[in-house]
Design an enzyme around this catalytic site. Structure first.
Site, PDB file in Angstrom:
ATOM      1  N   SER A 287       0.832  -1.192   0.000  1.00  0.00           N
ATOM      2  CA  SER A 287       0.000   0.000   0.000  1.00  0.00           C
ATOM      3  C   SER A 287       0.877   1.258   0.000  1.00  0.00           C
ATOM      4  CB  SER A 287      -0.976  -0.042   1.181  1.00  0.00           C
ATOM      5  OG  SER A 287      -2.015   0.896   1.016  1.00  0.00           O
TER       6      SER A 287
ATOM      7  N   GLU B 236      -9.351  -4.963  -4.406  1.00  0.00           N
ATOM      8  CA  GLU B 236      -8.738  -3.949  -3.544  1.00  0.00           C
ATOM      9  C   GLU B 236      -9.778  -3.082  -2.833  1.00  0.00           C
ATOM     10  OE1 GLU B 236      -5.606  -3.532  -2.850  1.00  0.00           O
ATOM     11  OE2 GLU B 236      -4.386  -4.332  -4.481  1.00  0.00           O
TER      12      GLU B 236
ATOM     13  N   HIS C  26      -7.781  -5.624  -0.135  1.00  0.00           N
ATOM     14  CA  HIS C  26      -6.534  -4.898   0.125  1.00  0.00           C
ATOM     15  C   HIS C  26      -5.852  -5.441   1.382  1.00  0.00           C
ATOM     16  CE1 HIS C  26      -3.906  -1.420  -0.304  1.00  0.00           C
ATOM     17  NE2 HIS C  26      -4.064  -1.132   0.968  1.00  0.00           N
TER      18      HIS C  26
END
Length: 503
Positions: free
Chosen positions: A193, A317, A411
């Site tokens: 990320s 995600e 995610h």
């Protein structure tokens, strides 16, 4: 538990020796950035005499207290004295220096800590016979707001502090990791990320040249970067929220409590996200000096370091953000506002046509996740493949419980198999409704490839290099496979899209 001492360039560190790994925690890689060093570039550590205890954690970077949660009932204390890293190394002797993996945590550059047990990398270190380093760096107000405009003759402020911290940590690794059995000439930096954005930023940072050999970017919001003007607009909003003016900003930044400064910047972030969904003002700044070009532009023109790169995203995600976090636009209304800033009136219609069911929430959530993560990831893979070995992946697998709950391969889910936590209570809980065997296979797939890459600069032979002609992508699923140009229609619809980080 037995202890173990190691001599570094700054002094002797005492860590804990377990049955299979030894750990050193909260090792300083730079001087505490407090007092006159607040909002300044990291400075060298002052050497110490005697033995420094490195068996426990110090401070996480300043952030909302919940961001530094390291256990069900445990919050790590936060503070400005946070420039530390952790080292995990196998206790078994090795005839040769071990490869080193340096992990940069995510959290949107506003939350997170290297003290999360997952990030220790103990299981990865044992399975791969590698040394794992996890780093802290300054966050939010203290690491990713450019207050340099407010410098005075008596008080200076520097830009890109979080990125400078990461370079300082890698410099420490270069000079000290041999004492822990690591090979300073074989360092892989990997992150997830915001941490993956940091990896790509390091590729574009001249000061980082020579400090690592290769990189892995997991779910990178790859075009997060601010121009000087964008950074200035946001910094002034933060000063306004602090109750100061540009004339007395230097004093306000110096005397404000850490939490007052954090809250002022938090309110500014919230304001931006409400008005400009899909933008994010906490990001590296293209200051023309430390970071000469936006990373995505540096990859496009070949000025990024030409080092091997693994880069990819997760299939779903956006689902995590639809439930918990407004950073990613996951409704049609938010996407309309986000895409309108591109200046292309036909963009939403063109892209939405490749997401069946849009504007329904499920399709919008997929589209929003692709907008923030997959779209720029493809651009980086395509550009970098012209200059250096590049390997693309998409992570598709999710245990049945996560599929039924609507999260899917969301995610950050890949962190569980990457760090070898599928066969822990955390991983088994995710697979209580089925999928444990597949999750274990995915863990092997991730770790075998990550470790091969860390040793040689190449994943396993079953994973081809990415190229513009073929676009071979490793689909990490059960079973894993290679697809040529997956989601081609979506890729073509997104191609060339650039949306300003802040307007």
């Amino acid at each position: 538990m037995p202890t173990i001492d190691v001599a570094t360039a700054d002094g002797v560190l005492r860590g804990r020796r377990g049955r299979r790994v030894a750990r050193w925690r909260s090792v300083p890689y730079a001087a505490p950035p407090v007092g006159e060093l607040r909002l300044r570039a990291p400075q060298p550590v002052s050497p110490w005499s005697g033995v420094r205890d490195a068996t426990g954690f110090g401070f996480a970077a300043v952030q909302h207290r919940e961001g530094a949660r390291i256990g069900v009932r445990t919050l790590q204390p936060t503070g400005e004295d946070c420039l530390t890293l952790n080292v995990t190394a196998p206790v078994e002797p090795s005839s040769a220096p071990r490869p080193v993996l340096v992990f940069v945590h995510g959290g949107g550059y506003v939350i997170g800590t290297s003290a999360v047990e997952l990030y220790s990398g103990a299981r990865l270190a044992v399975r791969g016979d590698v040394v794992v380093v996890s780093i802290n760096y300054r966050l939010g107000a203290f690491g990713y707001v450019d207050f340099s405009e407010f410098s005075t003759t008596g008080r200076s402020f520097d830009s890109n502090l979080g990125l400078r911290d990461q370079v300082a940590a890698l410099t420490w690794v270069r000079g000290n990791i041999a004492a822990f059995g690591g090979d300073p000439d074989n360092v892989t930096v990997f992150g997830e990320s915001a941490g993956a954005n940091a990896v790509l930023s390091l590729f574009a940072t001249p000061a980082a040249a020579g400090l690592f050999r290769r990189g892995i970017a997991q779910s990178a919001p790859a075009d997060w970067a601010l121009s000087p003007d964008q950074a200035r607009i946001f910094a002034r909003l933060c000063i306004e929220n602090l109750g100061a003016t540009t004339g007395d900003a230097a004093r306000a930044l110096t005397v404000a409590s850490a939490n007052d400064l954090r809250r002022a910047v938090g309110r500014a972030i919230d304001r931006v996200l409400r008005r400009q969904p899909g933008s994010f003002p906490i990001a590296p700044v293209v200051d023309g000096e430390f970071l000469p070009r936006a990373p995505i532009e540096a990859f496009a023109d070949g000025t990024a370091q030409r080092l091997p790169l693994i880069i990819g995203t997760n299939r779903s995600e956006g689902t995590l953000f639809a439930r918990f976090d407004p950073t990613v636009p996951t409704t049609a209304e938010q996407l309309r506002l986000a895409l309108s800033r591109s200046g292309d009136d036909t963009l939403e219609k063109r892209v939405a046509a490749t997401y069946p069911g849009y504007p329904a929430r499920r399709a919008a959530t997929r589209m929003g996740g692709d907008f923030v993560f997959w779209r720029p990831t493809v651009a980086v893979a395509q550009a970098h493949s012209r200059h250096a070995p590049t390997y693309a992946y998409r992570y598709d697998f999710a245990p049945r419980a996560l599929r039924l709950s609507g999260f899917g391969a969301t995610h950050a889910l890949e962190l569980v198999p990457v760090f070898g936590w599928v066969d822990t209570p955390v991983g088994r809980a995710m697979a209580t409704a089925g999928g444990y065997r597949g999750f274990l296979a995915v863990q092997r797939e991730f770790q075998d490839n990550w470790l091969a890459f860390a040793r040689t600069g190449r994943p396993l032979p079953t994973w081809p290099e990415y190229s513009e002609r073929r676009r071979g992508t490793r689909i990490i699923d059960y079973p894993a496979r290679v697809e040529v140009d997956p989601d081609r229609a979506k890729r073509v619809a997104w191609e060339g899209v650039r949306v300003p980080a802040l307007t």
